[in-house]
Design a protein around this motif. Sequence first.
Motif, PDB file in Angstrom:
ATOM      1  N   GLN A   1       0.833  -1.201   0.000  1.00 14.66           N
ATOM      2  CA  GLN A   1       0.000   0.000   0.000  1.00 14.66           C
ATOM      3  C   GLN A   1       0.872   1.258   0.000  1.00 14.66           C
ATOM      4  OE1 GLN A   1      -2.821   0.189   3.223  1.00 14.66           O
ATOM      5  NE2 GLN A   1      -3.487   2.250   2.718  1.00 14.66           N
ATOM      6  N   GLN A   2       1.972   1.218   0.740  1.00 14.84           N
ATOM      7  CA  GLN A   2       2.890   2.359   0.770  1.00 14.84           C
ATOM      8  C   GLN A   2       3.463   2.631  -0.619  1.00 14.84           C
ATOM      9  OE1 GLN A   2       5.698   2.596   4.109  1.00 14.84           O
ATOM     10  NE2 GLN A   2       7.322   3.058   2.662  1.00 14.84           N
ATOM     11  N   ILE A   3       3.784   1.576  -1.364  1.00 20.72           N
ATOM     12  CA  ILE A   3       4.288   1.749  -2.734  1.00 20.72           C
ATOM     13  C   ILE A   3       3.214   2.379  -3.612  1.00 20.72           C
ATOM     14  CG2 ILE A   3       5.072   0.523  -4.800  1.00 20.72           C
ATOM     15  CD1 ILE A   3       6.399  -1.511  -2.928  1.00 20.72           C
ATOM     16  N   ALA A   4       1.979   1.891  -3.454  1.00 19.75           N
ATOM     17  CA  ALA A   4       0.875   2.433  -4.268  1.00 19.75           C
ATOM     18  C   ALA A   4       0.633   3.908  -3.979  1.00 19.75           C
ATOM     19  CB  ALA A   4      -0.395   1.626  -3.994  1.00 19.75           C
ATOM     20  N   GLU A   5       0.815   4.310  -2.715  1.00 26.72           N
ATOM     21  CA  GLU A   5       0.540   5.695  -2.336  1.00 26.72           C
ATOM     22  C   GLU A   5       1.707   6.635  -2.640  1.00 26.72           C
ATOM     23  OE1 GLU A   5      -0.442   5.350   1.781  1.00 26.72           O
ATOM     24  OE2 GLU A   5      -2.493   4.652   1.391  1.00 26.72           O
ATOM     25  N   ASN A   6       2.928   6.066  -2.767  1.00 24.81           N
ATOM     26  CA  ASN A   6       4.116   6.884  -3.019  1.00 24.81           C
ATOM     27  C   ASN A   6       4.976   6.249  -4.119  1.00 24.81           C
ATOM     28  OD1 ASN A   6       3.974   8.786  -0.452  1.00 24.81           O
ATOM     29  ND2 ASN A   6       3.652   6.690   0.281  1.00 24.81           N
ATOM     30  N   PRO A   7       4.424   6.052  -5.314  1.00 26.00           N
ATOM     31  CA  PRO A   7       5.161   5.322  -6.354  1.00 26.00           C
ATOM     32  C   PRO A   7       6.454   5.998  -6.772  1.00 26.00           C
ATOM     33  CG  PRO A   7       3.218   6.411  -7.271  1.00 26.00           C
ATOM     34  CD  PRO A   7       3.111   6.516  -5.788  1.00 26.00           C
ATOM     35  N   GLU A   8       6.536   7.306  -6.584  1.00 29.34           N
ATOM     36  CA  GLU A   8       7.745   8.041  -6.993  1.00 29.34           C
ATOM     37  C   GLU A   8       8.976   7.649  -6.174  1.00 29.34           C
ATOM     38  OE1 GLU A   8       5.799  10.334  -3.694  1.00 29.34           O
ATOM     39  OE2 GLU A   8       5.104   9.281  -5.500  1.00 29.34           O
ATOM     40  N   ASN A   9       8.751   7.005  -5.010  1.00 30.19           N
ATOM     41  CA  ASN A   9       9.871   6.616  -4.154  1.00 30.19           C
ATOM     42  C   ASN A   9      10.461   5.247  -4.514  1.00 30.19           C
ATOM     43  OD1 ASN A   9       9.639   8.968  -2.640  1.00 30.19           O
ATOM     44  ND2 ASN A   9       8.259   8.033  -1.142  1.00 30.19           N
ATOM     45  N   TYR A  10       9.903   4.581  -5.537  1.00 29.10           N
ATOM     46  CA  TYR A  10      10.301   3.205  -5.850  1.00 29.10           C
ATOM     47  C   TYR A  10      10.525   3.061  -7.351  1.00 29.10           C
ATOM     48  CZ  TYR A  10       8.446   2.691  -1.177  1.00 29.10           C
ATOM     49  OH  TYR A  10       8.215   2.850   0.170  1.00 29.10           O
ATOM     50  N   ASP A  11      11.481   2.198  -7.722  1.00 27.84           N
ATOM     51  CA  ASP A  11      11.753   2.005  -9.141  1.00 27.84           C
ATOM     52  C   ASP A  11      10.705   1.090  -9.768  1.00 27.84           C
ATOM     53  OD1 ASP A  11      12.438  -0.635  -8.458  1.00 27.84           O
ATOM     54  OD2 ASP A  11      14.594  -0.287  -8.578  1.00 27.84           O
ATOM     55  N   GLY A  12      10.784   0.958 -11.091  1.00 29.01           N
ATOM     56  CA  GLY A  12       9.786   0.170 -11.813  1.00 29.01           C
ATOM     57  C   GLY A  12       9.781  -1.285 -11.396  1.00 29.01           C
ATOM     58  N   ALA A  13      10.941  -1.851 -11.101  1.00 25.68           N
ATOM     59  CA  ALA A  13      11.008  -3.253 -10.694  1.00 25.68           C
ATOM     60  C   ALA A  13      10.286  -3.464  -9.371  1.00 25.68           C
ATOM     61  CB  ALA A  13      12.465  -3.696 -10.580  1.00 25.68           C
ATOM     62  N   MET A  14      10.459  -2.552  -8.423  1.00 30.02           N
ATOM     63  CA  MET A  14       9.785  -2.688  -7.131  1.00 30.02           C
ATOM     64  C   MET A  14       8.274  -2.551  -7.299  1.00 30.02           C
ATOM     65  SD  MET A  14      10.364  -3.201  -3.834  1.00 30.02           S
ATOM     66  CE  MET A  14      11.767  -2.452  -2.991  1.00 30.02           C
ATOM     67  N   ARG A  15       7.842  -1.630  -8.155  1.00 28.78           N
ATOM     68  CA  ARG A  15       6.406  -1.462  -8.375  1.00 28.78           C
ATOM     69  C   ARG A  15       5.818  -2.699  -9.047  1.00 28.78           C
ATOM     70  NH1 ARG A  15       8.201   3.771  -9.997  1.00 28.78           N
ATOM     71  NH2 ARG A  15       7.781   3.283 -12.192  1.00 28.78           N
ATOM     72  N   HIS A  16       6.582  -3.312  -9.961  1.00 29.16           N
ATOM     73  CA  HIS A  16       6.108  -4.525 -10.625  1.00 29.16           C
ATOM     74  C   HIS A  16       5.992  -5.675  -9.630  1.00 29.16           C
ATOM     75  CE1 HIS A  16       5.476  -7.610 -13.610  1.00 29.16           C
ATOM     76  NE2 HIS A  16       6.564  -8.256 -13.200  1.00 29.16           N
ATOM     77  N   LEU A  17       6.975  -5.817  -8.753  1.00 28.49           N
ATOM     78  CA  LEU A  17       6.925  -6.869  -7.742  1.00 28.49           C
ATOM     79  C   LEU A  17       5.740  -6.656  -6.802  1.00 28.49           C
ATOM     80  CD1 LEU A  17      10.737  -7.107  -6.977  1.00 28.49           C
ATOM     81  CD2 LEU A  17       9.332  -8.910  -8.017  1.00 28.49           C
ATOM     82  N   ALA A  18       5.421  -5.421  -6.492  1.00 25.45           N
ATOM     83  CA  ALA A  18       4.260  -5.141  -5.643  1.00 25.45           C
ATOM     84  C   ALA A  18       2.978  -5.605  -6.313  1.00 25.45           C
ATOM     85  CB  ALA A  18       4.191  -3.647  -5.324  1.00 25.45           C
ATOM     86  N   SER A  19       2.883  -5.396  -7.628  1.00 25.34           N
ATOM     87  CA  SER A  19       1.689  -5.870  -8.347  1.00 25.34           C
ATOM     88  C   SER A  19       1.625  -7.393  -8.355  1.00 25.34           C
ATOM     89  CB  SER A  19       1.675  -5.319  -9.771  1.00 25.34           C
ATOM     90  OG  SER A  19       2.719  -5.883 -10.551  1.00 25.34           O
ATOM     91  N   MET A  20       2.773  -8.058  -8.381  1.00 23.68           N
ATOM     92  CA  MET A  20       2.804  -9.519  -8.323  1.00 23.68           C
ATOM     93  C   MET A  20       2.290 -10.031  -6.974  1.00 23.68           C
ATOM     94  SD  MET A  20       6.463 -10.358 -10.172  1.00 23.68           S
ATOM     95  CE  MET A  20       6.385 -12.101  -9.729  1.00 23.68           C
ATOM     96  N   VAL A  21       2.627  -9.313  -5.903  1.00 25.28           N
ATOM     97  CA  VAL A  21       2.119  -9.687  -4.581  1.00 25.28           C
ATOM     98  C   VAL A  21       0.598  -9.665  -4.579  1.00 25.28           C
ATOM     99  CG1 VAL A  21       1.957  -8.979  -2.158  1.00 25.28           C
ATOM    100  CG2 VAL A  21       4.173  -8.947  -3.310  1.00 25.28           C
TER     101      VAL A  21
END
Length: 340
Positions: free
Chosen positions: A281-301
């Motif tokens: 949820q933190q990644i979703a609310e602050n996507p600018e703080n994370y790279d594309g790979a981290m955002r993709h892994l979050a979607s996999m979760v």
Amino acid sequence: MPELTICMPSHRNLAGSRLAIESALAYCRARDALLVVSDNSGDPEKRAWLESIGAPLIYLAQDNDDARLNIEAAIAAAPTLLVMPMGDDDQILIDPAQPAFDLSDLPFDYVGVTPVTISFSEALGMERHKAFEITADEAGGRMIGYLEQAHGDNGSFHSIYRRDVFASVLKLYAEAHPTKGNYGDWAILLALAAYGKFAHDPSTVYRYNMAKWDSAEKISALTEAAYTSVGLPPHPETYEKLLQFLDIFIFATRGGTPLSQDERQRLSKDIVNIFLGSFVQQIAENPENYDGAMRHLASMVLEERDSFTQFQIALMMVDRIQPGLKDRYVAFVKHAFQGM
């Protein structure tokens, strides 16, 4: 026969620790308990004073400068089945209006007993009282119960525990944790809450000195230092929830705990939902703080339903924090789960 040993690792000199030690001695004399002081201060005046006291004090003079080794030494020297960690700038008191708690009658499914915790700061004139028990039948419910009762500070870490259970978690952290950073107390306490219930002793009052944590600036600086001092990147607010999830998952679902295999399987889902879910949820609310790979892994979760697979995705996430950290966590997992 004593039921309880208060275990105090102490690095402060005599002037800085005397009040804490004297309060613990008074408590032990009143309650037929023991006190271990594991002293690595190097203060000769303090050593002479402690060596002169005798029972109920067990004094250990240490030549290390490692806080974790010091608490382990204190617990290892405890001859009782119950222990209580205590800071050398805190105090432990008795409320005379309350009857003494019968520790000998603690049910088998209880791993500990919470005191009344008073978190105080002399600079602010602040005192916060906490008095609670944790009695949910489900392990996940006990973890949620502790989080709700903690109100953002972990002063209740200074509770009474079954020595074997408490020592096993500390030993695992000291032996195999990837960083051994000074930030693991939340994961340790939440795992202990998962292992079993906590009774409450209203007659024991623990005064927790929050002087190091009594401002937003101090909290930020100490939190940052806890991570960067063990080689992790700055700005831990962007990743500390992920590390906390991994630690709690490993501590709580490993073998050799009081939990059955079925309970551990149910608990793994709760830990993913509560802790990994919070990080996603933190990644979703602050996507600018994370790279594309981290955002993709979050979607996999979010797409995955199996809790252990979600844990494995989190291991891939941790390599985005620091290359090579995943392999160190895999080694931690192997060490923790080898008893299953």
